[in-house]
Design a protein around this motif. Structure first.
Motif, PDB file in Angstrom:
ATOM      1  N   LEU A  43      42.014  34.902  94.043  1.00  0.00           N
ATOM      2  CA  LEU A  43      42.552  35.260  92.733  1.00  0.00           C
ATOM      3  C   LEU A  43      43.737  34.373  92.364  1.00  0.00           C
ATOM      4  CD1 LEU A  43      42.377  39.155  92.940  1.00  0.00           C
ATOM      5  CD2 LEU A  43      40.934  37.641  91.563  1.00  0.00           C
ATOM      6  N   VAL A  44      44.582  34.094  93.355  1.00  0.00           N
ATOM      7  CA  VAL A  44      45.728  33.211  93.122  1.00  0.00           C
ATOM      8  C   VAL A  44      45.251  31.826  92.722  1.00  0.00           C
ATOM      9  CG1 VAL A  44      47.620  31.989  94.282  1.00  0.00           C
ATOM     10  CG2 VAL A  44      47.322  34.455  94.633  1.00  0.00           C
ATOM     11  N   ARG A  45      44.217  31.340  93.404  1.00  0.00           N
ATOM     12  CA  ARG A  45      43.686  30.000  93.096  1.00  0.00           C
ATOM     13  C   ARG A  45      42.987  29.955  91.739  1.00  0.00           C
ATOM     14  NH1 ARG A  45      43.468  25.282  96.094  1.00  0.00           N
ATOM     15  NH2 ARG A  45      41.214  25.365  96.400  1.00  0.00           N
ATOM     16  N   ALA A  54      50.573  26.837  94.700  1.00  0.00           N
ATOM     17  CA  ALA A  54      51.042  25.837  95.665  1.00  0.00           C
ATOM     18  C   ALA A  54      51.091  26.427  97.069  1.00  0.00           C
ATOM     19  CB  ALA A  54      52.425  25.330  95.256  1.00  0.00           C
ATOM     20  N   ILE A  55      51.558  27.670  97.182  1.00  0.00           N
ATOM     21  CA  ILE A  55      51.622  28.331  98.490  1.00  0.00           C
ATOM     22  C   ILE A  55      50.213  28.512  99.060  1.00  0.00           C
ATOM     23  CG2 ILE A  55      52.234  30.463  99.696  1.00  0.00           C
ATOM     24  CD1 ILE A  55      54.561  30.763  97.694  1.00  0.00           C
ATOM     25  N   ALA A  56      49.300  28.986  98.216  1.00  0.00           N
ATOM     26  CA  ALA A  56      47.921  29.209  98.653  1.00  0.00           C
ATOM     27  C   ALA A  56      47.265  27.900  99.079  1.00  0.00           C
ATOM     28  CB  ALA A  56      47.112  29.876  97.544  1.00  0.00           C
ATOM     29  N   PHE A 110      38.622  30.604 104.607  1.00  0.00           N
ATOM     30  CA  PHE A 110      37.236  30.242 104.305  1.00  0.00           C
ATOM     31  C   PHE A 110      36.564  31.276 103.403  1.00  0.00           C
ATOM     32  CE2 PHE A 110      38.497  28.152 108.192  1.00  0.00           C
ATOM     33  CZ  PHE A 110      38.106  26.837 107.955  1.00  0.00           C
ATOM     34  N   PHE A 111      36.890  32.549 103.617  1.00  0.00           N
ATOM     35  CA  PHE A 111      36.361  33.582 102.729  1.00  0.00           C
ATOM     36  C   PHE A 111      36.855  33.371 101.301  1.00  0.00           C
ATOM     37  CE2 PHE A 111      35.992  36.735 106.474  1.00  0.00           C
ATOM     38  CZ  PHE A 111      34.670  36.400 106.668  1.00  0.00           C
ATOM     39  N   SER A 112      38.101  32.951 101.166  1.00  0.00           N
ATOM     40  CA  SER A 112      38.672  32.779  99.825  1.00  0.00           C
ATOM     41  C   SER A 112      37.914  31.714  99.041  1.00  0.00           C
ATOM     42  CB  SER A 112      40.153  32.408  99.915  1.00  0.00           C
ATOM     43  OG  SER A 112      40.326  31.088 100.408  1.00  0.00           O
ATOM     44  N   GLU A 113      37.523  30.644  99.712  1.00  0.00           N
ATOM     45  CA  GLU A 113      36.789  29.581  99.033  1.00  0.00           C
ATOM     46  C   GLU A 113      35.374  30.023  98.672  1.00  0.00           C
ATOM     47  OE1 GLU A 113      38.079  26.178  98.016  1.00  0.00           O
ATOM     48  OE2 GLU A 113      39.423  27.898  97.992  1.00  0.00           O
ATOM     49  N   VAL A 114      34.775  30.862  99.516  1.00  0.00           N
ATOM     50  CA  VAL A 114      33.453  31.424  99.193  1.00  0.00           C
ATOM     51  C   VAL A 114      33.551  32.302  97.948  1.00  0.00           C
ATOM     52  CG1 VAL A 114      31.633  32.993  99.963  1.00  0.00           C
ATOM     53  CG2 VAL A 114      32.608  31.342 101.559  1.00  0.00           C
ATOM     54  N   ILE A 115      34.578  33.150  97.915  1.00  0.00           N
ATOM     55  CA  ILE A 115      34.771  34.054  96.781  1.00  0.00           C
ATOM     56  C   ILE A 115      35.072  33.264  95.511  1.00  0.00           C
ATOM     57  CG2 ILE A 115      36.255  35.881  95.841  1.00  0.00           C
ATOM     58  CD1 ILE A 115      36.655  36.804  98.790  1.00  0.00           C
ATOM     59  N   TYR A 119      32.704  33.001  92.169  1.00  0.00           N
ATOM     60  CA  TYR A 119      33.213  33.421  90.868  1.00  0.00           C
ATOM     61  C   TYR A 119      33.007  32.313  89.833  1.00  0.00           C
ATOM     62  CZ  TYR A 119      36.641  34.513  87.221  1.00  0.00           C
ATOM     63  OH  TYR A 119      37.249  34.746  86.017  1.00  0.00           O
ATOM     64  N   LEU A 120      33.354  31.098  90.200  1.00  0.00           N
ATOM     65  CA  LEU A 120      33.225  29.968  89.273  1.00  0.00           C
ATOM     66  C   LEU A 120      31.759  29.645  88.965  1.00  0.00           C
ATOM     67  CD1 LEU A 120      35.994  27.589  90.677  1.00  0.00           C
ATOM     68  CD2 LEU A 120      36.135  29.091  88.685  1.00  0.00           C
ATOM     69  N   ALA A 121      30.868  29.983  89.893  1.00  0.00           N
ATOM     70  CA  ALA A 121      29.450  29.692  89.695  1.00  0.00           C
ATOM     71  C   ALA A 121      28.812  30.562  88.611  1.00  0.00           C
ATOM     72  CB  ALA A 121      28.687  29.869  91.008  1.00  0.00           C
ATOM     73  N   VAL A 122      29.425  31.698  88.327  1.00  0.00           N
ATOM     74  CA  VAL A 122      28.880  32.597  87.303  1.00  0.00           C
ATOM     75  C   VAL A 122      28.943  31.943  85.932  1.00  0.00           C
ATOM     76  CG1 VAL A 122      29.145  34.829  86.167  1.00  0.00           C
ATOM     77  CG2 VAL A 122      29.402  34.657  88.646  1.00  0.00           C
TER      78      VAL A 122
END
Length: 233
Positions: A43-45, A54-56, A110-115, A119-122
């Protein structure tokens, strides 16, 4: 002393399988906490607010570019020293707690990038269509975007869970007797005999668990997609 007969092999399998609850406990807890933290990072990304972003980004870079075992040692040896500065003595914590923290932090990246990628793929068009029929942003996410994103994410989430299962084998390095730790004890007790046999057995155990996970996620994906197709009709 271990032999090579079927009775001896069966005894070794039972000893290894006896530590399976430890491995599965680390895996399940690390997946749950990793998914929760991964969702927050995603969500932050997605929102791209400057400082949190930047932190993420720094966090993801560090986790991706350092070995898992180094991360495990940093948590196991470094976290108690850090917390003692705040008056918290955690040296009596169970070692599994440190392992779960390390594996959760590792898997979250790694989970964050999958999520995020799911999301962006929708596609932005889905949101715009939802807005055009009067849905709020929250409604659009809950009813349109997130259900589709979850369906897209299932295969990659499954792959990452299987990878995490294999990563838990590093826990023996801090003294946790999981299935890999049990094999290390058995190898030591056998005075170096039948080492190949024991590692073959533990490899088969990891293989079987991975196949079960793979089949489970595959079934979940099929049922989920079937359910949403039925709803769409």
């Amino acid at each position: 002393m271990y032999g090579t007969g079927m009775d001896a092999i069966w005894k070794q399998v039972i000893q290894i399988a006896g530590r399976l609850p430890v491995t599965l406990t680390m895996l399940i807890l690390s997946v749950l906490f990793g998914l929760l933290l991964g969702l927050i990072i995603a969500l932050v990304r997605i929102q791209k607010r400057k400082i949190p972003y930047a932190i993420a980004t720094f966090y993801l870079s560090f986790i991706r570019c350092t070995p898992t075992i180094v991360q495990l040692f940093l948590i196991y040896y470094g976290l108690p020293q850090l917390l003692i500065l705040f008056g918290l003595d955690v040296n009596n914590w169970d070692k599994i707690i440190f392992a779960v923290i390390a594996f959760s932090l590792h898997s979250a990246a790694f989970f964050s990038e999958v999520i995020r990628s799911s999301y962006l793929a929708v596609g932005i068009g889905q949101l715009e269509a939802a807005y055009s029929i009067g849905m709020s942003h929250a409604q659009s996410l809950r009813r349109i975007v997130l259900p589709q994103a979850f369906g897209i994410a299932i295969p990659n989430l499954g792959n990452n869970v299987i990878i995490l299962l294999k990563e838990t084998s590093l826990a023996f390095s801090i003294g946790i007797t999981d299935i890999m730790g049990q094999v290390q004890i058995m190898v030591g007790n056998s005075y170096g005999q039948h080492i190949f046999q024991m590692y073959i057995l533990v490899a088969l155990v990891y293989w079987v668990i991975s196949i079960i996970l793979e089949k489970g996620f595959g079934r979940l994906e099929r049922k989920y997609k079937k359910g949403h197709v039925s709803i769409a009709k």
